[in-house]
Design a protein around this motif. Structure first.
Motif, PDB file in Angstrom:
ATOM      1  N   ALA A  77       0.686  -1.072   0.027  1.00 51.16           N
ATOM      2  CA  ALA A  77       0.018   0.032   0.131  1.00 51.16           C
ATOM      3  C   ALA A  77       0.574   1.148  -0.031  1.00 51.16           C
ATOM      4  CB  ALA A  77      -0.830  -0.047   1.231  1.00 51.16           C
ATOM      5  N   LEU A  78       0.555   2.376  -0.761  1.00 46.22           N
ATOM      6  CA  LEU A  78       1.047   3.679  -0.892  1.00 46.22           C
ATOM      7  C   LEU A  78       1.051   4.291   0.779  1.00 46.22           C
ATOM      8  CD1 LEU A  78       0.204   5.172  -4.123  1.00 46.22           C
ATOM      9  CD2 LEU A  78       2.425   4.708  -3.408  1.00 46.22           C
ATOM     10  N   ASP A  79      -0.209   4.011   1.245  1.00 49.84           N
ATOM     11  CA  ASP A  79      -0.421   4.391   2.590  1.00 49.84           C
ATOM     12  C   ASP A  79      -1.354   3.419   3.332  1.00 49.84           C
ATOM     13  OD1 ASP A  79      -1.787   5.779   4.884  1.00 49.84           O
ATOM     14  OD2 ASP A  79      -1.893   7.642   3.707  1.00 49.84           O
ATOM     15  N   GLN A  83      -7.911   2.403   2.447  1.00 51.56           N
ATOM     16  CA  GLN A  83      -8.596   1.151   1.824  1.00 51.56           C
ATOM     17  C   GLN A  83      -7.900   0.821   0.480  1.00 51.56           C
ATOM     18  OE1 GLN A  83     -10.252  -1.284   3.800  1.00 51.56           O
ATOM     19  NE2 GLN A  83     -10.158  -2.585   2.217  1.00 51.56           N
ATOM     20  N   VAL A  84      -7.174  -0.351  -0.024  1.00 50.78           N
ATOM     21  CA  VAL A  84      -6.723  -0.577  -1.315  1.00 50.78           C
ATOM     22  C   VAL A  84      -6.971  -1.918  -1.422  1.00 50.78           C
ATOM     23  CG1 VAL A  84      -5.066   1.022  -1.294  1.00 50.78           C
ATOM     24  CG2 VAL A  84      -4.377  -1.101  -0.261  1.00 50.78           C
ATOM     25  N   ALA A  85      -6.871  -2.335  -2.808  1.00 47.98           N
ATOM     26  CA  ALA A  85      -6.996  -3.528  -3.202  1.00 47.98           C
ATOM     27  C   ALA A  85      -5.889  -4.479  -2.861  1.00 47.98           C
ATOM     28  CB  ALA A  85      -7.075  -3.669  -4.872  1.00 47.98           C
ATOM     29  N   SER A 123       3.487  -1.551  -8.927  1.00 47.99           N
ATOM     30  CA  SER A 123       2.976  -0.158  -8.882  1.00 47.99           C
ATOM     31  C   SER A 123       2.215   0.164  -7.589  1.00 47.99           C
ATOM     32  CB  SER A 123       2.535   0.187 -10.230  1.00 47.99           C
ATOM     33  OG  SER A 123       1.255  -0.383 -10.411  1.00 47.99           O
ATOM     34  N   PHE A 124       2.242  -0.675  -6.511  1.00 52.43           N
ATOM     35  CA  PHE A 124       1.605  -0.640  -5.291  1.00 52.43           C
ATOM     36  C   PHE A 124      -0.094  -0.981  -5.228  1.00 52.43           C
ATOM     37  CE2 PHE A 124       4.974   2.810  -5.876  1.00 52.43           C
ATOM     38  CZ  PHE A 124       5.663   2.402  -4.594  1.00 52.43           C
ATOM     39  N   TRP A 125      -0.458  -1.363  -4.302  1.00 52.28           N
ATOM     40  CA  TRP A 125      -1.842  -1.987  -4.178  1.00 52.28           C
ATOM     41  C   TRP A 125      -2.755  -0.656  -4.861  1.00 52.28           C
ATOM     42  CZ3 TRP A 125      -1.263  -6.721  -4.607  1.00 52.28           C
ATOM     43  CH2 TRP A 125      -0.593  -7.367  -3.759  1.00 52.28           C
ATOM     44  N   ARG A 126      -3.978  -1.346  -5.619  1.00 51.78           N
ATOM     45  CA  ARG A 126      -4.837  -0.412  -6.297  1.00 51.78           C
ATOM     46  C   ARG A 126      -5.448   0.548  -5.398  1.00 51.78           C
ATOM     47  NH1 ARG A 126      -5.359  -0.128 -11.827  1.00 51.78           N
ATOM     48  NH2 ARG A 126      -7.289   1.004 -12.532  1.00 51.78           N
ATOM     49  N   GLU A 127      -5.447   1.683  -5.670  1.00 53.68           N
ATOM     50  CA  GLU A 127      -6.334   2.751  -4.891  1.00 53.68           C
ATOM     51  C   GLU A 127      -7.534   2.864  -5.421  1.00 53.68           C
ATOM     52  OE1 GLU A 127      -5.106   4.429  -2.229  1.00 53.68           O
ATOM     53  OE2 GLU A 127      -3.078   4.207  -2.254  1.00 53.68           O
ATOM     54  N   GLU A 128      -8.614   3.420  -4.787  1.00 58.01           N
ATOM     55  CA  GLU A 128      -9.806   3.525  -5.147  1.00 58.01           C
ATOM     56  C   GLU A 128      -9.728   4.677  -6.478  1.00 58.01           C
ATOM     57  OE1 GLU A 128     -12.458   5.147  -2.112  1.00 58.01           O
ATOM     58  OE2 GLU A 128     -12.603   2.917  -0.954  1.00 58.01           O
ATOM     59  N   GLU A 129     -10.723   4.425  -7.241  1.00 60.67           N
ATOM     60  CA  GLU A 129     -10.576   5.418  -8.737  1.00 60.67           C
ATOM     61  C   GLU A 129     -10.941   6.897  -8.157  1.00 60.67           C
ATOM     62  OE1 GLU A 129      -9.654   4.192 -11.494  1.00 60.67           O
ATOM     63  OE2 GLU A 129      -9.565   2.131 -11.215  1.00 60.67           O
ATOM     64  N   PRO A 130     -10.620   7.779  -8.801  1.00 56.84           N
ATOM     65  CA  PRO A 130      -9.520   7.573 -10.030  1.00 56.84           C
ATOM     66  C   PRO A 130      -8.026   7.522  -9.420  1.00 56.84           C
ATOM     67  CG  PRO A 130     -10.064   9.973  -9.606  1.00 56.84           C
ATOM     68  CD  PRO A 130     -10.962   9.076  -8.561  1.00 56.84           C
ATOM     69  N   ILE A 131      -7.446   6.737 -10.331  1.00 54.76           N
ATOM     70  CA  ILE A 131      -6.048   6.368 -10.045  1.00 54.76           C
ATOM     71  C   ILE A 131      -5.123   7.604  -9.996  1.00 54.76           C
ATOM     72  CG2 ILE A 131      -4.055   4.887 -10.614  1.00 54.76           C
ATOM     73  CD1 ILE A 131      -6.262   3.509  -8.985  1.00 54.76           C
ATOM     74  N   ASN A 160       2.011  -4.974 -15.655  1.00 56.96           N
ATOM     75  CA  ASN A 160       0.762  -4.683 -15.728  1.00 56.96           C
ATOM     76  C   ASN A 160      -0.080  -5.630 -15.027  1.00 56.96           C
ATOM     77  OD1 ASN A 160       1.355  -6.284 -18.052  1.00 56.96           O
ATOM     78  ND2 ASN A 160      -1.085  -6.167 -18.427  1.00 56.96           N
ATOM     79  N   GLU A 161      -0.679  -5.325 -13.806  1.00 60.37           N
ATOM     80  CA  GLU A 161      -1.150  -6.181 -12.881  1.00 60.37           C
ATOM     81  C   GLU A 161      -2.420  -5.721 -12.084  1.00 60.37           C
ATOM     82  OE1 GLU A 161      -2.737  -8.458 -10.294  1.00 60.37           O
ATOM     83  OE2 GLU A 161      -0.787  -9.388 -10.958  1.00 60.37           O
ATOM     84  N   PRO A 162      -3.410  -6.294 -12.428  1.00 57.27           N
ATOM     85  CA  PRO A 162      -5.056  -5.646 -12.142  1.00 57.27           C
ATOM     86  C   PRO A 162      -5.126  -5.165 -10.768  1.00 57.27           C
ATOM     87  CG  PRO A 162      -5.265  -7.377 -13.780  1.00 57.27           C
ATOM     88  CD  PRO A 162      -3.692  -7.544 -13.384  1.00 57.27           C
ATOM     89  N   SER A 163      -4.299  -5.870  -9.808  1.00 62.39           N
ATOM     90  CA  SER A 163      -4.602  -5.415  -8.397  1.00 62.39           C
ATOM     91  C   SER A 163      -3.422  -4.260  -7.976  1.00 62.39           C
ATOM     92  CB  SER A 163      -4.301  -6.786  -7.659  1.00 62.39           C
ATOM     93  OG  SER A 163      -2.816  -7.149  -7.783  1.00 62.39           O
ATOM     94  N   CYS A 164      -2.765  -3.842  -8.811  1.00 63.87           N
ATOM     95  CA  CYS A 164      -2.093  -2.658  -8.617  1.00 63.87           C
ATOM     96  C   CYS A 164      -2.424  -1.452  -9.423  1.00 63.87           C
ATOM     97  CB  CYS A 164      -0.666  -3.094  -9.033  1.00 63.87           C
ATOM     98  SG  CYS A 164       0.198  -4.337  -8.028  1.00 63.87           S
ATOM     99  N   ASN A 165      -1.913  -0.310  -9.027  1.00 64.92           N
ATOM    100  CA  ASN A 165      -2.321   0.904  -9.458  1.00 64.92           C
ATOM    101  C   ASN A 165      -1.862   0.776 -11.338  1.00 64.92           C
ATOM    102  OD1 ASN A 165      -3.391   2.505  -7.475  1.00 64.92           O
ATOM    103  ND2 ASN A 165      -1.333   2.191  -6.553  1.00 64.92           N
TER     104      ASN A 165
END
Length: 292
Positions: A77-79, A83-85, A123-131, A160-165
């Motif tokens: 997680a970036l932070d 809450q992130v994926a 590229s870190f766990w995916r944040e809530e949109e918009p990225i 490219n990994e869908p669970s990341c940003n």
């Protein structure tokens, strides 16, 4: 330009968690290189220097080489307060960004011992949109990582990994372009793009074609509800024939690595990878025949 089969390898734990079994499979099936992600159900970054030295010796004694450390760096997680994926950490506990920079240092040390300069990163766990709200922070970390890699003669491969940003071609291309470093390129996985229900070709490929330096191979089908599942290469919806033609026309001379994620019901990872390799070889033979 060398044929794809002359540049083809496999991630070892897609065959077996036992490194010797995986290396024997790779050599017996005419593969040229391996990527190391986990060994004996331990993440590659947990290897000791002595273990790394032994793995390199065992690999090279079979006429293979280690092409890449398939690390989990920046699968975090970036932070931690947001809450992130999340996704697969490959036997690695959740850690902070600072700890991941320490992991990158270890990855570079291991790369040197294993005889490669390539390290897969995320590229870190995916944040809530918009990225885009977090893009400056992501690019800042990736720029710092690229600078460290360049100082050590390393090449970071941003997957490219869908669970990341950087879940999709458009995003990893944007991040890599913003970093503007020869030490950071794109690891293109068309199967991951399809897993996220994005068209990998021609749309996805067009976005990364000038930035990619490595290719992962897997295939996917979507069920009636649109849920993806792994299948052997050639049995899914990834248009590899068109992909390979475009890569050849664009002069791509890099490596390809099988990462099937497919295990047949009641079977083993080795059997799934063997099925994918058979499907891939059949496709390559068909393309060669058509080119004659």
């Amino acid at each position: 330009m060398e044929r794809i089969s002359d540049r083809l390898g496999v991630i070892t734990d897609e065959v077996s968690s036992d490194i010797i079994t995986a290396l024997d499979f790779a050599a017996a099936n005419g593969l040229k290189h391996v990527e190391i992600r986990s060994v004996d159900s331990r993440n590659v970054l947990a290897l000791s220097d002595e273990e790394a030295d032994r793995i390199r010796q065992e690999t090279e004694s079979r006429g293979l080489f280690i092409s890449c450390i398939a690390s989990p760096v920046f699968k975090c997680a970036l932070d931690a307060s947001r809450q992130v994926a999340e996704g697969d950490r490959f036997n690695q506990a959740e850690r902070s960004v600072a700890e991941h920079f320490a992991m990158l240092e270890r990855a570079m040390e291991l790369a040197e011992r294993l005889g490669t300069n390539r390290i897969r990163i995320f590229s870190f766990w995916r944040e809530e949109e918009p990225i885009e709200r977090f893009e400056a922070e992501i690019v800042s970390h990736l720029t710092r990582a690229a600078k460290l890699a360049e100082e050590r003669g390393m090449l970071l491969l941003l997957e490219n990994e869908p669970s990341c940003n950087g879940g999709f071609a458009e995003e990893v291309a944007r991040f890599a372009s913003a970093v503007q470093s020869p030490a950071l390129r794109v690891l293109w996985d068309p199967g991951n793009e399809q897993y996220g229900s994005r068209p990998c070709f021609p749309e996805g490929y067009a976005m990364v074609r000038e930035l990619l330096a490595h290719v992962h191979l897997k295939d996917v089908l979507l069920d009636a509800e649109g849920k993806p599942r792994a299948v052997p290469i050639g049995d899914g919806i990834v248009p590899y024939a068109e992909h390979f033609q475009a890569l050849r026309e664009d002069g791509y001379d890099g490596l390809f690595t099988i990462e099937t994620h497919y295990i047949p019901e009641g079977g083993t990872a080795m059997e799934g990878t063997a099925m994918s390799l058979a499907g891939l070889n059949a496709l390559l033979e068909q393309l060669q025949s058509e080119a004659r």
